[in-house]
Design a protein around this motif. Structure first.
Motif, PDB file in Angstrom:
ATOM      1  N   GLU A  48      48.305  84.002   4.104  1.00 16.46           N
ATOM      2  CA  GLU A  48      47.441  82.394   5.044  1.00 16.46           C
ATOM      3  C   GLU A  48      48.561  81.770   3.962  1.00 16.46           C
ATOM      4  N   ILE A  49      49.214  82.204   3.145  1.00 10.33           N
ATOM      5  CA  ILE A  49      50.746  80.969   2.648  1.00 10.33           C
ATOM      6  C   ILE A  49      51.604  80.372   3.547  1.00 10.33           C
ATOM      7  N   PHE A  50      51.520  81.545   4.754  1.00  9.48           N
ATOM      8  CA  PHE A  50      52.646  81.657   5.542  1.00  9.48           C
ATOM      9  C   PHE A  50      52.109  80.830   6.919  1.00  9.48           C
ATOM     10  N   THR A  51      50.583  80.637   6.696  1.00  7.92           N
ATOM     11  CA  THR A  51      50.529  79.544   8.154  1.00  7.92           C
ATOM     12  C   THR A  51      50.761  78.323   7.808  1.00  7.92           C
ATOM     13  N   ALA A  52      49.595  77.668   8.568  1.00  6.27           N
ATOM     14  CA  ALA A  52      50.168  76.000   9.215  1.00  6.27           C
ATOM     15  C   ALA A  52      49.189  75.268   9.529  1.00  6.27           C
ATOM     16  N   THR A  53      48.741  74.480  10.084  1.00  5.00           N
ATOM     17  CA  THR A  53      48.149  73.980  11.272  1.00  5.00           C
ATOM     18  C   THR A  53      49.430  73.218  11.981  1.00  5.00           C
ATOM     19  N   ASN A 129      45.830  73.130  20.679  1.00  8.42           N
ATOM     20  CA  ASN A 129      45.443  72.521  19.441  1.00  8.42           C
ATOM     21  C   ASN A 129      46.386  71.793  18.270  1.00  8.42           C
ATOM     22  N   GLU A 130      46.238  70.770  17.903  1.00  2.00           N
ATOM     23  CA  GLU A 130      46.968  70.062  16.580  1.00  2.00           C
ATOM     24  C   GLU A 130      46.527  70.876  15.403  1.00  2.00           C
ATOM     25  N   LEU A 131      45.015  71.557  15.296  1.00  2.00           N
ATOM     26  CA  LEU A 131      44.392  72.245  14.249  1.00  2.00           C
ATOM     27  C   LEU A 131      44.466  73.426  13.926  1.00  2.00           C
ATOM     28  N   VAL A 132      45.167  74.613  14.760  1.00  2.00           N
ATOM     29  CA  VAL A 132      45.308  75.582  15.090  1.00  2.00           C
ATOM     30  C   VAL A 132      46.259  76.330  13.912  1.00  2.00           C
ATOM     31  N   GLU A 133      46.407  77.374  13.719  1.00  2.00           N
ATOM     32  CA  GLU A 133      47.301  78.143  12.687  1.00  2.00           C
ATOM     33  C   GLU A 133      48.358  78.437  13.867  1.00  2.00           C
ATOM     34  N   VAL A 139      58.223  80.259   9.439  1.00  2.00           N
ATOM     35  CA  VAL A 139      59.540  80.785  10.033  1.00  2.00           C
ATOM     36  C   VAL A 139      60.810  79.585  10.036  1.00  2.00           C
ATOM     37  N   GLY A 140      60.705  78.916   9.860  1.00  2.00           N
ATOM     38  CA  GLY A 140      60.945  77.479  10.016  1.00  2.00           C
ATOM     39  C   GLY A 140      61.879  77.451   8.368  1.00  2.00           C
TER      40      GLY A 140
END
Length: 436
Positions: A48-53, A129-133, A139-140
């Protein structure tokens, strides 16, 4: 064919680096999009640390795009500054040395590729969707961290590259490598060429275009000629300038060789617009000489750099003097005997030192470096090559003597002169006699 392809790749390495990282960034963006769209499996296994909205990822990518583009421009300006230093302080001939370093264009490719990645991701994720993970932002960030660490490495490379001692050492290494490649031909057994080619018809291979003789492909040359046996005399050493239609090789064979075969054989010779220090040791030596000449010029007045260049010339010329140069080497391939012309010690000495002697003969420290270099070459040379060095040393001495009328300077010049190596004298602590 493969040699020509490799030559093309070698000449375009800087731009291939840019293309390489542009393609990598596009592939990275494609892979990230497929994961974020859940087309490729694996998203559920990413921490989860590598995911964001998507909203946060867009903000990150927008910031990174501007920063990466700015650093790309700054990196390009840095490269141009270094090229200016090379041009003004050393010689225009070494600009390609810096441009061919893998770090030079890799740093531009990394940051421009990162910019392409960020812009691509912003474009294709705009309707989600703005809230999708997603992982696009992470990666950037990881890409940018790697690019920044490489930029710090690039700064280190620049600080190292502009130091005169490192530039001279790099050029010397290139020259010695090119000499080593040329020396491999001299392991072949010499041939009495005049006797072997007597009474044989002679045919000419002419240069297909104007340029510098880079190298040639022996296999392609033999395949272009008719089956059978014969002799090919390559008239020019690598690095020499050829004009279009100039005779660059002579073919001796019993059978008549058609013109189309000779034209095809000319295609085995690689003629380029620019010299290449990796293949042509003359070009690397010219670079050393030009750095030395600029260093002893009144505008620069840095004789110690010139002395360093002259001492490094001993490494290259010493390698040449170790080769038996009495007879040019020959190599037999599929019935055809090829004769090369690479080393001419007398010509090498004159070509290397004539300008240094002309402009530096009034400076005793420069002349001392030249005499020391000749002594090293003389000590390393084969016995058959030593008379050539001794004769050239006499020419150097006369030129230096003519520039100094004072008895003190002349006495110092006499002490600098070449000495024959004398093992017995050295063991007894005596001084070996000077050459007349």
């Amino acid at each position: 064919m493969w040699q020509r392809l490799l030559l093309t790749v070698r000449e375009n390495i800087p731009w291939l680096k840019l293309i390489q990282y542009a393609l990598f960034s596009i592939l990275l963006a494609l892979a990230t999009l497929l994961i974020d769209y859940r087309i490729l499996p694996g998203f559920d296994y990413i921490p989860e640390i590598f995911t964001a909205t998507l909203r946060l990822s867009k903000n990150i990518l927008s910031t990174l795009a501007g920063a990466l583009l700015t650093i790309t421009t700054f990196g390009f300006s840095t490269i141009m500054t270094v090229l200016g230093i090379y041009l003004n302080n050393y010689t225009p001939r070494i600009l390609t040395n810096f441009m061919q370093k893998k770090e030079t264009m890799k740093v531009i490719g990394l940051f421009s590729g990162g910019f392409v990645y960020c812009i691509t991701m912003l474009f294709f994720l705009r309707d989600q969707n703005e809230l999708v993970e997603v992982i696009a932002g992470a990666v950037g960030v990881l890409y940018s961290l790697y690019a920044m660490m490489y930029f710090l490495w690039f700064v280190r490379v620049i600080l190292t590259s502009i130091q005169p001692s490192n530039i001279i050492a790099d050029i010397t290494q290139r020259a010695q490598s090119a000499v080593g490649k040329a020396k491999e031909k001299y392991q072949a057994k010499p041939l009495d060429w005049a006797e072997a080619t007597r009474d044989l018809p002679q045919f000419m291979i002419r240069a297909p275009k104007t340029g510098f003789f880079d190298h040639f492909d022996p296999k392609a040359l033999v395949q272009a000629l008719p089956e059978g046996s014969g002799f090919v005399d390559i008239l020019f050493p690598m690095g020499d300038h050829l004009n279009e239609s100039e005779v660059m090789a002579q073919v001796y064979a019993k059978e008549t060789i058609p013109e189309d075969a000779l034209e095809k054989a000319a295609g085995a010779f690689f003629i380029q617009k620019q010299k290449n220090a990796d293949m042509d040791y003359h070009f690397a030596m010219v670079q050393l000489v030009e750095i030395a000449l600029r260093a002893i010029s009144p505008g620069i007045n840095d004789p110690n750099t010139a002395i360093h260049c002259i001492h490094n010339l001993a490494d290259v010329l010493g390698d040449i003097a170790k080769v038996d140069l009495q007879v040019p080497p020959t190599v037999t391939k599929d019935g055809w005997t090829l004769r090369y012309r690479d080393f001419d010690l007398e010509e090498e000495l004159h070509r290397t030192f004539e300008q240094l002697i002309h402009y530096g003969k009034e400076d005793l420290s420069v002349m001392r470096a030249i005499f020391e270099t000749l002594q090293i070459i003389f000590d390393e040379a084969l016995p058959g090559n030593r008379p050539v060095i001794a004769a050239f040393e006499a020419i150097v001495y006369e030129a230096a003597l003519s520039a100094h009328s004072g008895e003190y300077d002349r006495r110092k010049l006499r002490r600098m002169r070449l000495r024959w190596p004398n093992t017995d004298a050295k063991q007894k602590g005596e001084t070996a006699p000077m050459l007349a």
